[in-house]
Design a protein around this motif. Structure first.
Motif, PDB file in Angstrom:
ATOM      1  N   VAL A  55      -7.955   1.844   6.521  1.00 33.22           N
ATOM      2  CA  VAL A  55      -6.673   1.408   5.968  1.00 33.22           C
ATOM      3  C   VAL A  55      -5.793   2.650   5.849  1.00 33.22           C
ATOM      4  CG1 VAL A  55      -5.486   0.419   3.973  1.00 33.22           C
ATOM      5  CG2 VAL A  55      -7.686  -0.535   4.720  1.00 33.22           C
ATOM      6  N   LYS A 142      -7.122  -1.015  10.517  1.00 38.13           N
ATOM      7  CA  LYS A 142      -7.231  -2.407  10.051  1.00 38.13           C
ATOM      8  C   LYS A 142      -5.927  -2.874   9.409  1.00 38.13           C
ATOM      9  CE  LYS A 142      -9.996  -5.266   6.882  1.00 38.13           C
ATOM     10  NZ  LYS A 142     -11.122  -5.245   5.908  1.00 38.13           N
ATOM     11  N   LEU A 143      -5.271  -1.983   8.695  1.00 41.42           N
ATOM     12  CA  LEU A 143      -4.068  -2.334   7.933  1.00 41.42           C
ATOM     13  C   LEU A 143      -3.261  -1.063   7.682  1.00 41.42           C
ATOM     14  CD1 LEU A 143      -2.590  -4.562   6.182  1.00 41.42           C
ATOM     15  CD2 LEU A 143      -3.942  -3.708   4.245  1.00 41.42           C
ATOM     16  N   ILE A 145      -0.276   0.224   5.084  1.00 42.75           N
ATOM     17  CA  ILE A 145       0.461  -0.105   3.864  1.00 42.75           C
ATOM     18  C   ILE A 145       1.674   0.815   3.749  1.00 42.75           C
ATOM     19  CG2 ILE A 145       0.329  -0.325   1.354  1.00 42.75           C
ATOM     20  CD1 ILE A 145      -2.713  -0.563   1.671  1.00 42.75           C
ATOM     21  N   GLU A 159       4.849  -3.061  13.325  1.00 40.03           N
ATOM     22  CA  GLU A 159       4.748  -4.525  13.367  1.00 40.03           C
ATOM     23  C   GLU A 159       4.956  -5.024  14.788  1.00 40.03           C
ATOM     24  OE1 GLU A 159       6.065  -6.402   9.089  1.00 40.03           O
ATOM     25  OE2 GLU A 159       7.657  -5.591  10.366  1.00 40.03           O
ATOM     26  N   TYR A 163       0.327  -4.381  14.709  1.00 46.74           N
ATOM     27  CA  TYR A 163      -0.493  -3.940  13.578  1.00 46.74           C
ATOM     28  C   TYR A 163      -0.261  -4.831  12.356  1.00 46.74           C
ATOM     29  CZ  TYR A 163      -1.702   0.412  15.981  1.00 46.74           C
ATOM     30  OH  TYR A 163      -2.192   1.336  16.871  1.00 46.74           O
ATOM     31  N   ASP A 164      -1.307  -5.046  11.585  1.00 51.80           N
ATOM     32  CA  ASP A 164      -1.169  -5.744  10.315  1.00 51.80           C
ATOM     33  C   ASP A 164      -0.527  -4.803   9.302  1.00 51.80           C
ATOM     34  OD1 ASP A 164      -2.278  -8.141  11.184  1.00 51.80           O
ATOM     35  OD2 ASP A 164      -4.324  -7.524  10.680  1.00 51.80           O
ATOM     36  N   ILE A 165       0.520  -5.280   8.651  1.00 49.78           N
ATOM     37  CA  ILE A 165       1.318  -4.465   7.744  1.00 49.78           C
ATOM     38  C   ILE A 165       1.336  -5.108   6.361  1.00 49.78           C
ATOM     39  CG2 ILE A 165       3.595  -3.492   7.281  1.00 49.78           C
ATOM     40  CD1 ILE A 165       2.293  -2.323   9.772  1.00 49.78           C
ATOM     41  N   LEU A 166       1.238  -4.271   5.334  1.00 53.66           N
ATOM     42  CA  LEU A 166       1.435  -4.709   3.954  1.00 53.66           C
ATOM     43  C   LEU A 166       2.557  -3.873   3.354  1.00 53.66           C
ATOM     44  CD1 LEU A 166       0.656  -6.324   1.413  1.00 53.66           C
ATOM     45  CD2 LEU A 166      -1.000  -4.508   0.895  1.00 53.66           C
TER      46      LEU A 166
END
Length: 211
Positions: A55, A142-143, A145, A159, A163-166
């Motif tokens: 992460v 994986k993520l 942030i 994005e 990619y997975d974005i928080l």
């Protein structure tokens, strides 16, 4: 400043750490972590992220301050590391309060400085560093942030690449539990971090307030 710290005891720890670069080993005056316990969590070996799902966290500075990228993964411990980014003109400013030798920090690989005359962080360099975690060091992101402040362009870029974005606004409601848990991991020695003297200095400066 020095004169105020001489007269006001509550200001002395902050003055010693931020102005004199003397790291404090106690948890006085709202210090977030007992510094000696943090130092016990430094990994004695290089932490490899090859083949790991990590992460990534990104905190972009407003302009000429320190930008940081962190990474972590969980196995038998929480493993983590970080890297800083600064404009070249900022580190030449002799009036900076922290009096950190950023050239030394850069020589050790703890941060990168922008080489041109622009007094802002090079976000393209931040972008490349994040990609290098996969392309050079063999991790799988994986993520990612982001604190959304100042991050819209870079966040949108990742994005767009799938990619997975928080998006995580920094505040009491979002960080209170995580802040307590991170401290617990340190105090229970369930965390190991990649040696980084700039990170050590930042940890020694961290304070917390009751909400």
């Amino acid at each position: 400043n020095r004169e105020k710290a001489k007269d006001v005891e509550s200001l002395q720890g902050d003055y010693l750490t931020k102005s004199m670069n003397v790291m404090q080993e106690t948890n006085l005056d709202g210090k977030y972590l007992e510094y000696s316990l943090w130092r016990e969590c430094e990994s004695k070996e290089e932490i490899s992220i090859e083949g790991r799902e990590i992460v990534v966290s990104v905190d972009l500075s407003v302009s000429n301050d320190l930008t940081a990228v962190g990474w972590m993964f969980k196995d038998d411990y929480i493993y983590c590391g970080s890297h800083g980014f600064l404009p070249n003109l900022t580190i030449k400013n002799t009036n900076r309060r922290e009096h950190i030798d950023y050239k030394y920090m850069e020589s050790k690989g703890y941060c990168s400085t922008r080489k041109d005359v622009v007094n802002s962080v090079d976000y393209d360099e931040v972008y490349k560093y994040i990609h290098d975690l996969e392309d050079v060091y063999g991790a799988k992101i994986k993520l990612i942030i982001f604190d959304p402040r100042e991050a819209l362009e870079l966040q949108s870029k990742f994005e767009g690449e799938g990619y997975d974005i928080l998006s995580l606004q920094q505040g009491y409601s979002t960080l209170s539990l995580a802040t307590k848990e991170f401290r617990r991991f340190v105090y229970e020695h369930k965390l190991l971090y990649q040696k980084n003297e700039l990170l050590d200095w930042n940890v020694s400066c961290a304070i917390c307030h009751v909400g």
